[in-house]
Design a protein around this motif. Structure first.
Motif, PDB file in Angstrom:
ATOM      1  N   MET A  47       0.842  -1.190   0.000  1.00  0.00           N
ATOM      2  CA  MET A  47       0.000   0.000   0.000  1.00  0.00           C
ATOM      3  C   MET A  47       0.882   1.247   0.000  1.00  0.00           C
ATOM      4  N   ARG A  48       0.322   2.326  -0.532  1.00  0.00           N
ATOM      5  CA  ARG A  48       1.030   3.599  -0.612  1.00  0.00           C
ATOM      6  C   ARG A  48       0.131   4.722  -0.094  1.00  0.00           C
ATOM      7  N   LEU A  49       0.720   5.901   0.060  1.00  0.00           N
ATOM      8  CA  LEU A  49      -0.026   7.068   0.521  1.00  0.00           C
ATOM      9  C   LEU A  49      -1.296   7.249  -0.308  1.00  0.00           C
ATOM     10  N   GLY A  50      -2.409   7.407   0.384  1.00  0.00           N
ATOM     11  CA  GLY A  50      -3.697   7.627  -0.274  1.00  0.00           C
ATOM     12  C   GLY A  50      -4.466   6.360  -0.595  1.00  0.00           C
ATOM     13  N   ASP A  51      -3.802   5.201  -0.559  1.00  0.00           N
ATOM     14  CA  ASP A  51      -4.482   3.939  -0.857  1.00  0.00           C
ATOM     15  C   ASP A  51      -5.514   3.614   0.211  1.00  0.00           C
ATOM     16  N   THR A  52      -6.587   2.969  -0.220  1.00  0.00           N
ATOM     17  CA  THR A  52      -7.577   2.442   0.713  1.00  0.00           C
ATOM     18  C   THR A  52      -7.665   0.934   0.529  1.00  0.00           C
ATOM     19  N   VAL A  53      -8.071   0.282   1.579  1.00  0.00           N
ATOM     20  CA  VAL A  53      -8.309  -1.158   1.550  1.00  0.00           C
ATOM     21  C   VAL A  53      -9.487  -1.442   2.473  1.00  0.00           C
ATOM     22  N   THR A  54     -10.342  -2.358   2.053  1.00  0.00           N
ATOM     23  CA  THR A  54     -11.455  -2.782   2.885  1.00  0.00           C
ATOM     24  C   THR A  54     -11.186  -4.210   3.343  1.00  0.00           C
ATOM     25  N   TRP A  55     -11.147  -4.361   4.657  1.00  0.00           N
ATOM     26  CA  TRP A  55     -10.887  -5.653   5.292  1.00  0.00           C
ATOM     27  C   TRP A  55     -12.198  -6.205   5.823  1.00  0.00           C
ATOM     28  N   GLU A  56     -12.317  -7.518   5.801  1.00  0.00           N
ATOM     29  CA  GLU A  56     -13.432  -8.185   6.450  1.00  0.00           C
ATOM     30  C   GLU A  56     -12.852  -9.246   7.369  1.00  0.00           C
ATOM     31  N   ALA A  57     -13.355  -9.315   8.602  1.00  0.00           N
ATOM     32  CA  ALA A  57     -12.852 -10.285   9.577  1.00  0.00           C
ATOM     33  C   ALA A  57     -13.967 -10.610  10.566  1.00  0.00           C
ATOM     34  N   LYS A  58     -13.752 -11.684  11.293  1.00  0.00           N
ATOM     35  CA  LYS A  58     -14.721 -12.099  12.309  1.00  0.00           C
ATOM     36  C   LYS A  58     -14.104 -11.913  13.691  1.00  0.00           C
ATOM     37  N   HIS A  59     -14.759 -11.085  14.507  1.00  0.00           N
ATOM     38  CA  HIS A  59     -14.352 -10.838  15.891  1.00  0.00           C
ATOM     39  C   HIS A  59     -15.597 -10.940  16.766  1.00  0.00           C
ATOM     40  N   PHE A  60     -15.463 -11.608  17.888  1.00  0.00           N
ATOM     41  CA  PHE A  60     -16.581 -11.794  18.817  1.00  0.00           C
ATOM     42  C   PHE A  60     -17.774 -12.481  18.152  1.00  0.00           C
ATOM     43  N   GLY A  61     -17.478 -13.353  17.179  1.00  0.00           N
ATOM     44  CA  GLY A  61     -18.530 -14.091  16.492  1.00  0.00           C
ATOM     45  C   GLY A  61     -19.305 -13.285  15.470  1.00  0.00           C
ATOM     46  N   VAL A  62     -18.864 -12.056  15.199  1.00  0.00           N
ATOM     47  CA  VAL A  62     -19.556 -11.170  14.262  1.00  0.00           C
ATOM     48  C   VAL A  62     -18.603 -10.796  13.130  1.00  0.00           C
ATOM     49  N   ARG A  63     -19.129 -10.785  11.903  1.00  0.00           N
ATOM     50  CA  ARG A  63     -18.329 -10.390  10.755  1.00  0.00           C
ATOM     51  C   ARG A  63     -18.340  -8.868  10.656  1.00  0.00           C
ATOM     52  N   TRP A  64     -17.121  -8.270  10.581  1.00  0.00           N
ATOM     53  CA  TRP A  64     -16.955  -6.819  10.536  1.00  0.00           C
ATOM     54  C   TRP A  64     -16.261  -6.416   9.244  1.00  0.00           C
ATOM     55  N   ARG A  65     -16.539  -5.214   8.791  1.00  0.00           N
ATOM     56  CA  ARG A  65     -15.822  -4.629   7.645  1.00  0.00           C
ATOM     57  C   ARG A  65     -15.268  -3.282   8.068  1.00  0.00           C
ATOM     58  N   MET A  66     -14.046  -3.028   7.620  1.00  0.00           N
ATOM     59  CA  MET A  66     -13.429  -1.734   7.901  1.00  0.00           C
ATOM     60  C   MET A  66     -12.634  -1.300   6.684  1.00  0.00           C
ATOM     61  N   THR A  67     -12.868  -0.081   6.243  1.00  0.00           N
ATOM     62  CA  THR A  67     -12.084   0.507   5.169  1.00  0.00           C
ATOM     63  C   THR A  67     -11.136   1.513   5.796  1.00  0.00           C
TER      64      THR A  67
END
Length: 152
Positions: A47-67
Motif C-alpha cells: 500500500m502507498r499514501l492515499g491507498d484504501t483497503v477494505t478488510w473483512e474479519a470475524k471478531h466476537f462471532g460477528v463479521r466486521w468490515r473496515m475501510t
C-alpha cells in the motif's frame, strides 16, 4: 477514546520492516486467526499514501468490515492508517520505525480508537476492547517480526 502503544523489537532494518508492514498479504496472514481478508481497494502488494483497503474479519462471532486509508507516509520512518468506514467511531493507527543501534528496528504502534454508541461504547472500550485490541496488535507484530527476520 482509548489510546495504547505497543513496542516491538525486530532484528531487521527499518526499511525492511516498514515495507513489510504495508504489504497486504503480510497483514492478512498476520490476522489469519480472525479469517481476515481483503474485499475492496488495494487487494495485493504494498500500500502507498492515499491507498484504501477494505478488510473483512470475524471478531466476537460477528463479521466486521473496515475501510482504512494510508493518510500519512514518510518512508522508512512512519505511516498512518485511519478508518474511513467501519465499526469504530474513530481509528487512527500510527506506525513508527526507528533504528535500534544494532542493525534492527524498534517498531512502535500508537493507536487511538473510539467505539461507537457513546456511553455504551466507552464501557466496551474499558471492559473488552481495551485488552482485545492491544492483543491483536501484538499478534500482528509477532507475525511481522518473524517475516522480517526470516527475510534477512
Amino acid at each position: 477514546m482509548t489510546r495504547f502503544e505497543v513496542t516491538t523489537g525486530i532484528a531487521a532494518l527499518p526499511r525492511r520492516v516498514f515495507d513489510l508492514s504495508l504489504e497486504v498479504e503480510v497483514h492478512t496472514a498476520s490476522m489469519a486467526g480472525s479469517g481476515e481478508r481483503v474485499i475492496g481497494g488495494v487487494t495485493s502488494g504494498r500500500m502507498r499514501l492515499g491507498d484504501t483497503v477494505t478488510w473483512e474479519a470475524k471478531h466476537f462471532g460477528v463479521r466486521w468490515r473496515m475501510t482504512s486509508r494510508i493518510s500519512a507516509c514518510d518512508p522508512p520512518g512512519y505511516f498512518v492508517d485511519e478508518q474511513v468506514a467501519g465499526p469504530f467511531a474513530r481509528w487512527h493507527h500510527a506506525h513508527h520505525f526507528e533504528p535500534d543501534g544494532d542493525g534492527g528496528t524498534v517498531m512502535r504502534d500508537v493507536i487511538d480508537f473510539a467505539a461507537p454508541f457513546g456511553p455504551f461504547g466507552r464501557i466496551a472500550e474499558r471492559t473488552v476492547l481495551g485488552w482485545y485490541m492491544p492483543r491483536l496488535i501484538r499478534l500482528r507484530n509477532e507475525h511481522l517480526r518473524r517475516a522480517a527476520e526470516a527475510a534477512g
